[in-house]
Design a protein around this motif. Structure first.
Motif: not given
Lengths: 229, 321
Positions: B74-77, B104-106, B126-129, B154-156
């Protein structure tokens, strides 16, 4: 060309941080993207990220006067009415809008791309001569405001506007803006701008550097791979 | 451990490569034959790489290593406005794609600012998937050190942070890459591409860590095998409009079919000696109602089998019966 964009930190402890330097580059790119370099005399960006406070002050140089009918179109009196003849279509949509608003759509007949006719009983040529067709300053102002909103970080949604005769200053923050902040910004703007020394940009300058190696980042492992065999 | 490669060479002897990959116990992910050119994406066990190299030299073909193969990143902005997109986000996503990952850009709904920055539970799920997340943050070190970590604390999954200023590390992140913050231009110069390289290496390192953790208690089957089994047993995958209908992850796969219609069918497919629902968790994905399959480790499946045997034994009344 003299320097137009000045980015300054209001916090004494971080005068030439990475954020301060890169915001000068961001502002330069945005002004060149929107092609509004000529409309701006000077732009000062004041940043205090710890408050957080972000102020953009723009000194405008908008030279062009509003365009009137006599500057843009040739007016001729014919048997069927007054003919408005234009030679370029830059402000044609604005011209039509003005005519429709003044005389109604029924009374404005477009013969072709260049020529429009309105009945003689509605107006005279002398009256038409001074009608304002378009104001390029308005469009330019929209672009300048767009540039300011692009420069200001997205979270800074609370705005305080200080209009001036020759420009404007926008103070923004994500927290309520305090009176003293406005005073600080006003006091800083009263001082002459402090340009960032050019040597500070050495590290983040975008310049192609000479290199001996042929660098193919995703192909590099293959060459190693082939040598191994 | 598997290694991923892309083979680029003449089509006329490409079958030799396909056979070799099958013989070595690898898996073929994609075969594209255009005119006389064959482009084959595949994975093989790490120790068999020399055998592969010999064949590739013999075929006079090119071999490109893709270290991030079989991962979804995940590429998160912070948002999807033009302040943060498109340049840094798209450049990073494309570069990771060239390295073999599916990206995937989120864009977060309210990721901007200091005090106001926040992430919702839905976004977190969603990001943790994904297998790893790359967070693209801004240019001020004060924001990075004091405020922005609450987005990913808190992301795992492993989190790699990309930001502007030069810092050794930022709180709660697995890695930090400087020099890619909010930039208004595309990365074109060598120095900028080297930064992307550095980022890809950091992502690879995080994924290797996760792979080692998984190898300590291996999955019941490889996600690549599961992928080919689903392709064989479910016809609808072939008519799916997505460019990658089944995306392998480190510990499962994402199937781009509607959950409500296909979940019950997918749960019943056979994988080796097992039914899929016994060896994997099949759940609704937060992304577009797709199906997400997470494989169980071998030890857990063994434990479940033992429990089943015990309950049957007790049901019969044990030895006395």
């Amino acid at each position: 060309m003299s320097e137009k964009i000045f980015v300054e930190s209001l916090d004494e402890t971080c005068q030439h941080d990475f954020g301060i330097l890169i915001y000068k580059i961001i502002a330069e790119y945005i002004l060149s993207d929107l092609v509004i370099g000529q409309a701006i005399q000077q732009m000062r960006v004041l940043i205090d990220i710890k408050k957080p406070l972000f102020a953009v002050s723009v000194q405008l140089s908008l030279p062009r006067q509003p365009i009137r009918m006599k500057d843009y179109a040739r007016l001729e009196e014919g048997t069927d009415g007054i003919h408005i003849i234009i030679h370029d279509e830059t402000y044609a949509p604005e011209l039509l809008k003005v005519l429709w608003n003044s005389f109604g759509k029924n009374n404005v007949a477009q013969i072709d791309r260049w020529e429009t006719v309105i009945p003689r009983n509605l107006t005279t040529i002398n009256e038409l001569q001074n009608v304002i067709v378009a104001d390029p300053r308005e469009k330019m102002m929209e672009k300048i405001l767009d540039a300011i909103t692009r420069i200001i970080p997205e979270a800074f949604r609370i705005e305080h506007l200080l209009p001036e005769a020759s420009g404007l200053t926008i103070i923004t923050s994500e927290n309520p803006i305090q009176e003293e902040w406005i005073e600080i910004v006003k006091a800083t703007l009263a001082q002459p701008p402090k340009p960032i020394p050019p040597e500070m940009f050495e590290e983040i300058k975008r310049e192609p550097k000479k290199t001996e190696e042929i660098y193919k980042p995703w192909k590099k492992p293959i060459n190693d791979l082939m040598h191994d065999v | 451990m598997y290694n991923g490669f892309i083979f680029e060479g003449e089509a006329y002897r490409h079958r030799e490569l396909l056979e070799l990959v099958e013989d070595l116990g690898g898996s073929i992910l994609n075969v594209r034959i255009i005119a006389q050119e064959a482009t084959i994406t595949f994975i093989i066990p790490e120790e068999d790489t020399p055998t592969l190299r010999k064949l590739v030299l013999e075929l006079r073909a090119r071999l490109r290593e893709i270290p991030l193969v079989g991962s979804e990143i995940a590429v998160v902005s912070p948002t999807i406005t033009r302040h943060h997109l498109p340049h840094p986000a798209c450049d990073i996503a494309e570069y990771l794609r060239r390295m073999g990952a599916k990206t995937n850009i989120i864009g977060l709904a309210r990721g901007v600012g200091q005090r106001v920055a926040q992430i919702t539970r839905r976004e977190k799920t969603l990001i943790e998937e994904h297998d790893a997340a790359v967070f693209l943050l801004g240019n001020f070190d004060y924001c990075l050190l004091e405020h922005k970590w609450k987005l990913y604390k808190d992301l795992r999954i492993p989190v790699i942070v990309a930001g502007g200023p030069k810092l050794d590390h930022v709180p709660y992140a697995s890695a930090y890459i400087s020099g890619i913050g909010r930039i208004p231009y595309r990365t074109r110069f060598l120095s900028e591409i080297r930064k992307l390289d550095e980022l890809a290496k950091a992502v690879g390192k995080c994924l290797d860590g996760r792979r080692e953790m998984i190898a300590a208690d291996p999955l019941i089957t490889s996600p690549f095998i599961l992928k080919s089994e689903i392709e064989k047993q479910i016809e609808e995958v072939k008519t799916c409009y997505s460019p990658a209908p089944i995306v392998p992850q480190l510990d499962g796969v994402r199937v781009k079919l509607r959950y409500d219609k296909f979940a019950s069918i997918i749960k019943k497919i056979r994988v080796g000696n097992y039914i899929l629902e016994d060896v994997a968790e099949v759940r609704r994905s937060m992304m577009k109602n797709y199906i997400l399959i997470k494989l169980y480790p071998k030890s857990y499946v063994r434990l479940k089998e033992l429990e089943l045997i015990n309950s049957q034994w007790n049901h019969k009344g044990g030895i006395s019966a």
